[in-house]
Design a protein around this motif. Structure first.
Motif, PDB file in Angstrom:
ATOM      1  N   UNK A   1       0.795  -1.228   0.000  1.00 47.06           N
ATOM      2  CA  UNK A   1       0.000   0.000   0.000  1.00 47.06           C
ATOM      3  C   UNK A   1       0.824   1.274   0.000  1.00 47.06           C
ATOM      4  N   UNK A   2       2.095   1.192   0.373  1.00 43.07           N
ATOM      5  CA  UNK A   2       2.962   2.374   0.382  1.00 43.07           C
ATOM      6  C   UNK A   2       3.150   2.945  -1.025  1.00 43.07           C
ATOM      7  N   UNK A   3       3.015   2.130  -2.051  1.00 43.70           N
ATOM      8  CA  UNK A   3       3.288   2.588  -3.416  1.00 43.70           C
ATOM      9  C   UNK A   3       2.249   2.133  -4.438  1.00 43.70           C
ATOM     10  N   UNK A   4       1.431   1.144  -4.110  1.00 41.61           N
ATOM     11  CA  UNK A   4       0.443   0.625  -5.057  1.00 41.61           C
ATOM     12  C   UNK A   4      -0.891   1.315  -4.780  1.00 41.61           C
ATOM     13  N   UNK A   5      -1.071   2.479  -5.381  1.00 43.88           N
ATOM     14  CA  UNK A   5      -2.095   3.424  -4.962  1.00 43.88           C
ATOM     15  C   UNK A   5      -3.513   3.028  -5.361  1.00 43.88           C
ATOM     16  N   UNK A   6      -3.669   2.023  -6.174  1.00 46.56           N
ATOM     17  CA  UNK A   6      -5.010   1.594  -6.567  1.00 46.56           C
ATOM     18  C   UNK A   6      -5.705   0.794  -5.467  1.00 46.56           C
ATOM     19  N   UNK A   7      -4.926   0.231  -4.530  1.00 50.54           N
ATOM     20  CA  UNK A   7      -5.473  -0.680  -3.526  1.00 50.54           C
ATOM     21  C   UNK A   7      -5.606  -0.005  -2.165  1.00 50.54           C
TER      22      UNK A   7
END
Length: 333
Positions: free
Chosen positions: A64-70
Motif C-alpha cells: 500500500x505504500x506505493x500501489x495506490x489503486x489498492x
C-alpha cells in the motif's frame, strides 16, 4: 463541458480524433503491482476502450505504500490484485471493457491476449517475464513499453517491431536487475515517474502519433537526475527475437516451480492440485485451512501456502526450489 474527457479533448495533441482512437484500442498490462496498477488507472481514466489485466499475486499490507489503486480492505481480504484492480477500475470508468486474469503469465496466456491487443505494457518486476512479453510483442508485431523502478530510480522505453531493436538487444545496457523493491526498497515518486513516461508513450502509440527517434529514459527522483539515449541503432544482428524470429521465450518449456524475484516465495504449478484435491488432503491430514473466495490458505510447518483452484500455489518463507517440490511431494504424493 460535461464530457468526462473534456480536459483531454482540449489538449491539442489528443483532441476528438485522438479520443476516438483511444476508445477503439485494447491495451494489455502484465503485472498489477506498483507499475501496472498505476498505469491501468491512468489508461482507464483516459478512456482506453479495453484493458486486459494479468497478475498472479494478491494484495498485501506492504504493497500500500506505493500501489495506490489498492486499500487496507484489499490487503485484509488478501484479494488477488487483478480482482481488486477490476473492482476499482470499473468504478472509475464503467464505460470501458475490463478483462482480468488471475494467473501466471506464461507463453500460452500472453499469446492469446496479444492476438487481440494493440499494445502491451510491462508492469512486472522480473527479467524472465519481460523477455516473454518481448517475444510475444515481436511475434505479433505489437509495440510494448518497458518500465522499471527501484529505490529512487526509474527507467522506461518503448519497443516497436520494425522500428526499434527489441528488449533482448538492449539487455547489456539496461540498468542492473539484481536489486528489487523487496531487497533495496522503493519510494512512490519513482513509480510515478516511470509510469508517467510509460503511459505518455502509450497515449502516443494508441493515438497513432509515436515517432522516432526512440529513447531509453532513465532518472533518479531523489537526486533529481534524468537522462535519455537513442536506442534506434542498437539492434543486435544475431538477436533470436527481432532478427531470426525464433522467439525462444515463447518456445521455452515452462518450469513447474519458480522463485519470485527478490522475495522468499516460490510459485509451484501442478494441474493435479485442484481445490477439491487440496481440501480433501488437508482434512485427512487434520491441517487447518482458511478458505477465501479466491484461494485456500494454510500453514505447513514454517511455510505459509496459498493454493488457487487451478493448481497454482504460492509458498512463502521458501527460497529453494527443491524444498518447494519436497513439500508438495510430502503433502500430495
Amino acid at each position: 463541458m460535461d464530457n468526462r474527457y473534456s480536459r483531454q479533448l482540449l489538449y491539442s495533441n489528443i483532441g476528438e480524433q485522438g479520443q476516438k482512437l483511444l476508445g477503439e484500442k485494447t491495451a494489455v498490462i502484465v503485472g498489477l503491482g506498483a507499475l501496472g496498477s498505476l498505469s491501468s488507472e491512468m489508461l482507464a481514466r483516459a478512456g482506453v476502450g479495453k484493458l486486459i489485466l494479468i497478475d498472479r499475486d494478491y494484495v498485501e499490507l506492504t504493497n500500500l505504500q506505493r500501489q495506490t489503486l489498492y486499500n487496507e480492505e484489499d490487503a485484509q481480504e488478501k484479494k488477488p490484485k487483478a480482482v481488486a484492480a477490476y473492482d476499482k477500475l470499473s468504478k472509475i470508468n464503467s464505460s470501458i471493457d475490463i478483462e482480468v486474469h488471475v494467473a501466471h503469465c506464461d507463453a500460452g496466456l500472453i499469446e492469446s491476449v496479444a492476438k487481440e491487443a494493440d499494445l502491451l505494457l510491462d508492469g512486472t518486476d522480473n527479467f524472465d517475464t519481460r523477455m516473454l512479453i518481448n517475444d510475444a510483442a515481436f511475434k505479433y508485431k505489437l509495440p510494448w513499453i518497458y518500465a522499471a523502478c527501484i529505490e529512487g530510480s526509474y527507467s522506461s522505453a518503448a519497443f516497436v517491431p520494425g522500428e526499434t531493436p527489441c528488449f533482448r538487444c538492449l539487455t547489456p545496457v539496461l540498468p542492473a536487475t539484481t536489486l528489487t523493491c523487496d531487497t533495496a526498497g522503493i519510494i512512490s515518486p519513482a513509480v510515478h515517474m516511470a509510469v508517467s513516461h510509460q503511459v505518455t508513450t502509450a497515449l502516443k502509440i494508441l493515438t497513432e502519433q509515436f515517432r522516432g527517434p526512440y529513447h531509453m529514459h532513465i532518472g533518479n527522483v531523489w537526486d533529481m537526475d534524468y537522462m535519455k539515449f537513442d536506442i534506434s541503432s542498437m539492434t543486435e544482428s544475431a538477436c533470436p527475437t527481432c532478427q531470426s524470429k525464433e522467439f525462444p521465450e515463447l518456445n521455452r518449456e515452462e518450469t513447474s516451480a519458480m522463485k519470485f524475484c527478490g522475495r522468499d516465495m516460490i510459485q509451484v504449478i501442478d494441474g493435479r492440485l485442484t481445490e477439491s484435491v487440496v481440501t480433501e488432503t488437508l482434512e485427512q491430514a487434520d491441517i487447518v485451512y482458511k478458505r477465501t473466495p479466491y484461494f485456500i490458505e494454510f500453514n505447513y510447518g514454517e511455510t505459509r501456502i496459498v493454493s488457487f483452484s487451478n493448481g497454482r500455489m504460492l509458498m512463502h518463507n521458501v527460497v529453494n526450489l527443491n524444498k518447494a517440490r519436497t513439500i508438495i511431494n510430502q503433502l500430495f504424493g
